[in-house]
Design a protein around this motif. Structure first.
Motif, PDB file in Angstrom:
ATOM      1  N   ILE A   1       0.967  -1.396  -0.124  1.00  0.00           N
ATOM      2  CA  ILE A   1      -0.261   0.232   0.187  1.00  0.00           C
ATOM      3  C   ILE A   1       1.085   1.509  -0.188  1.00  0.00           C
ATOM      4  O   ILE A   1       1.860   1.230   0.536  1.00  0.00           O
ATOM      5  CB  ILE A   1      -0.935   0.416   1.100  1.00  0.00           C
ATOM      6  N   ILE A   2       0.793   2.243  -1.332  1.00  0.00           N
ATOM      7  CA  ILE A   2       1.551   3.462  -1.302  1.00  0.00           C
ATOM      8  C   ILE A   2       0.919   4.773  -0.998  1.00  0.00           C
ATOM      9  O   ILE A   2      -0.593   4.598  -1.957  1.00  0.00           O
ATOM     10  CB  ILE A   2       2.242   3.596  -2.270  1.00  0.00           C
ATOM     11  N   SER A   3       0.284   5.451  -0.486  1.00  0.00           N
ATOM     12  CA  SER A   3      -0.298   6.403  -0.384  1.00  0.00           C
ATOM     13  C   SER A   3       1.109   7.986  -0.549  1.00  0.00           C
ATOM     14  O   SER A   3       2.360   8.212   0.504  1.00  0.00           O
ATOM     15  CB  SER A   3      -1.037   6.865   0.469  1.00  0.00           C
ATOM     16  N   ASP A   4       0.732   9.344  -0.948  1.00  0.00           N
ATOM     17  CA  ASP A   4       1.215  10.737  -0.639  1.00  0.00           C
ATOM     18  C   ASP A   4       1.103  10.603   1.113  1.00  0.00           C
ATOM     19  O   ASP A   4       1.961  12.134   1.511  1.00  0.00           O
ATOM     20  CB  ASP A   4       0.514  11.576  -1.552  1.00  0.00           C
ATOM     21  N   TYR A   5      -0.133  10.177   1.722  1.00  0.00           N
ATOM     22  CA  TYR A   5      -0.436  11.735   2.503  1.00  0.00           C
ATOM     23  C   TYR A   5      -1.389   9.787   3.718  1.00  0.00           C
ATOM     24  O   TYR A   5      -1.750   9.218   2.820  1.00  0.00           O
ATOM     25  CB  TYR A   5      -1.652  12.589   2.574  1.00  0.00           C
ATOM     26  N   ALA A   6      -1.206  10.052   4.892  1.00  0.00           N
ATOM     27  CA  ALA A   6      -3.052   9.318   5.319  1.00  0.00           C
ATOM     28  C   ALA A   6      -2.212   9.822   6.696  1.00  0.00           C
ATOM     29  O   ALA A   6      -1.938  10.656   7.547  1.00  0.00           O
ATOM     30  CB  ALA A   6      -1.733   7.645   5.643  1.00  0.00           C
ATOM     31  N   ILE A   7      -3.698   9.480   7.152  1.00  0.00           N
ATOM     32  CA  ILE A   7      -3.766   9.774   8.808  1.00  0.00           C
ATOM     33  C   ILE A   7      -4.592   8.732   9.459  1.00  0.00           C
ATOM     34  O   ILE A   7      -5.248   7.942   8.463  1.00  0.00           O
ATOM     35  CB  ILE A   7      -5.341  10.961   9.098  1.00  0.00           C
ATOM     36  N   VAL A   8      -4.329   8.265  10.349  1.00  0.00           N
ATOM     37  CA  VAL A   8      -4.593   6.711  11.761  1.00  0.00           C
ATOM     38  C   VAL A   8      -5.180   7.953  12.415  1.00  0.00           C
ATOM     39  O   VAL A   8      -4.765   7.875  13.227  1.00  0.00           O
ATOM     40  CB  VAL A   8      -3.354   5.719  12.297  1.00  0.00           C
ATOM     41  N   TYR A   9      -6.652   7.305  13.306  1.00  0.00           N
ATOM     42  CA  TYR A   9      -7.428   7.644  13.982  1.00  0.00           C
ATOM     43  C   TYR A   9      -7.462   6.507  14.749  1.00  0.00           C
ATOM     44  O   TYR A   9      -7.956   5.427  14.247  1.00  0.00           O
ATOM     45  CB  TYR A   9      -8.961   8.196  13.098  1.00  0.00           C
ATOM     46  N   ASP A  10      -7.465   6.708  16.359  1.00  0.00           N
ATOM     47  CA  ASP A  10      -6.330   5.419  17.298  1.00  0.00           C
ATOM     48  C   ASP A  10      -8.305   5.344  17.547  1.00  0.00           C
ATOM     49  O   ASP A  10      -8.466   4.039  17.861  1.00  0.00           O
ATOM     50  CB  ASP A  10      -5.539   6.594  18.495  1.00  0.00           C
TER      51      ASP A  10
ATOM     52  N   THR B   1     -11.024   4.823  16.572  1.00  0.00           N
ATOM     53  CA  THR B   1     -12.433   3.977  15.429  1.00  0.00           C
ATOM     54  C   THR B   1     -11.521   3.520  14.633  1.00  0.00           C
ATOM     55  O   THR B   1     -12.063   2.339  14.098  1.00  0.00           O
ATOM     56  CB  THR B   1     -12.742   5.128  14.900  1.00  0.00           C
ATOM     57  N   GLY B   2      -9.628   3.012  14.411  1.00  0.00           N
ATOM     58  CA  GLY B   2      -9.117   2.339  13.697  1.00  0.00           C
ATOM     59  C   GLY B   2      -9.071   2.590  12.244  1.00  0.00           C
ATOM     60  O   GLY B   2      -9.120   1.625  11.417  1.00  0.00           O
ATOM     61  N   LEU B   3      -9.746   3.748  11.887  1.00  0.00           N
ATOM     62  CA  LEU B   3      -9.841   4.614  10.527  1.00  0.00           C
ATOM     63  C   LEU B   3      -8.273   4.638  10.173  1.00  0.00           C
ATOM     64  O   LEU B   3      -8.180   5.487  10.661  1.00  0.00           O
ATOM     65  CB  LEU B   3     -11.464   5.537  10.370  1.00  0.00           C
ATOM     66  N   ILE B   4      -8.037   4.415   9.308  1.00  0.00           N
ATOM     67  CA  ILE B   4      -6.929   4.918   8.147  1.00  0.00           C
ATOM     68  C   ILE B   4      -7.090   5.335   7.074  1.00  0.00           C
ATOM     69  O   ILE B   4      -8.368   5.284   6.443  1.00  0.00           O
ATOM     70  CB  ILE B   4      -5.981   3.509   7.733  1.00  0.00           C
ATOM     71  N   ASP B   5      -7.093   6.936   6.987  1.00  0.00           N
ATOM     72  CA  ASP B   5      -7.390   7.629   5.247  1.00  0.00           C
ATOM     73  C   ASP B   5      -6.129   7.825   4.591  1.00  0.00           C
ATOM     74  O   ASP B   5      -5.187   8.284   4.980  1.00  0.00           O
ATOM     75  CB  ASP B   5      -7.911   8.791   6.505  1.00  0.00           C
ATOM     76  N   LEU B   6      -6.297   7.125   3.622  1.00  0.00           N
ATOM     77  CA  LEU B   6      -4.830   7.255   2.731  1.00  0.00           C
ATOM     78  C   LEU B   6      -5.380   8.091   1.122  1.00  0.00           C
ATOM     79  O   LEU B   6      -6.513   7.960   0.911  1.00  0.00           O
ATOM     80  CB  LEU B   6      -4.509   6.219   2.272  1.00  0.00           C
ATOM     81  N   GLN B   7      -4.327   8.931   1.348  1.00  0.00           N
ATOM     82  CA  GLN B   7      -5.208  10.272   0.269  1.00  0.00           C
ATOM     83  C   GLN B   7      -3.935  10.517  -0.800  1.00  0.00           C
ATOM     84  O   GLN B   7      -2.713  10.620  -0.600  1.00  0.00           O
ATOM     85  CB  GLN B   7      -5.150  11.383   0.955  1.00  0.00           C
ATOM     86  N   GLY B   8      -4.033  10.887  -2.342  1.00  0.00           N
ATOM     87  CA  GLY B   8      -3.130  11.403  -3.202  1.00  0.00           C
ATOM     88  C   GLY B   8      -2.706   9.883  -3.386  1.00  0.00           C
ATOM     89  O   GLY B   8      -1.852   9.463  -2.697  1.00  0.00           O
ATOM     90  N   ASN B   9      -2.343   9.555  -5.045  1.00  0.00           N
ATOM     91  CA  ASN B   9      -1.694   8.684  -5.178  1.00  0.00           C
ATOM     92  C   ASN B   9      -1.885   7.316  -4.681  1.00  0.00           C
ATOM     93  O   ASN B   9      -0.749   6.421  -4.535  1.00  0.00           O
ATOM     94  CB  ASN B   9      -0.652   9.054  -6.279  1.00  0.00           C
TER      95      ASN B   9
END
Length: 173
Positions: free
Chosen positions: A87-96, A98-106
């Protein structure tokens, strides 16, 4: 006299330290910064995941804590047979919480079986092990290249579904 002076200094210093601790750390600033991350997750002596990132900002000092990877991530996930998914992305944010990971950009997700998903944004629910987006995607599976607006799937792509399909191109083998 000496005791009175010492007590005065102690009281004034404790108030000063309290003021410094209240103003020196803002919840708008990260609680920590890590650079050149190479995090390996093992279970029972077996490598399960390897996260690489140039920079991580830790916001665990917030009520709704999260970690932000402002310069992107490369994540390698290994199954029990040591097959690697990437898995590759330009930006990521992990919400502790909720356990949700938001991957953004390419965003690019490639499995060991060469199924590959390309998207501008992709969400990963760690608890449900589910991937989803409502953004345009390109999904390469088998000999087909599928374009659509949205994607839902389990992490193994066994239940992969491209939503609002715009077109399917069959590739020559």
């Amino acid at each position: 006299m000496v005791i009175a002076f010492a007590m005065t200094m102690f009281v004034s210093c404790s108030k000063g330290l309290e003021q410094v601790s209240n103003t020196a750390f803002s919840v708008n600033e990260p609680g920590g910064v890590a650079e050149d991350i190479n995090l390996k997750y093992t279970d029972s002596g077996r490598l399960k995941a390897n996260l690489l990132s140039p920079k991580m900002l830790d916001y665990s000092n917030r009520e709704f804590s999260f970690s932000e990877f402002t310069e992107g991530i490369n994540l390698y996930i290994y199954d029990k047979d040591r097959n690697k998914s990437t898995i590759i992305s330009d930006y990521a944010i992990v919400y502790d919480k909720t356990g949700l990971i938001d991957l953004q950009g390419n965003v690019m997700l490639s499995t060991a079986t060469n199924d590959t998903l390309f998207a501008d944004q992709l969400y990963y629910d760690q608890a449900k092990q589910w991937l989803s987006t409502n953004q345009p995607v390109t999904f390469r599976t088998g000999g087909d290249l599928i374009h659509g607006n949205g994607f839902d799937s389990d992490v193994k792509f066994e239940e992969a579904e491209v939503l609002e399909i715009n077109g399917i191109i069959t590739l020559d083998e």
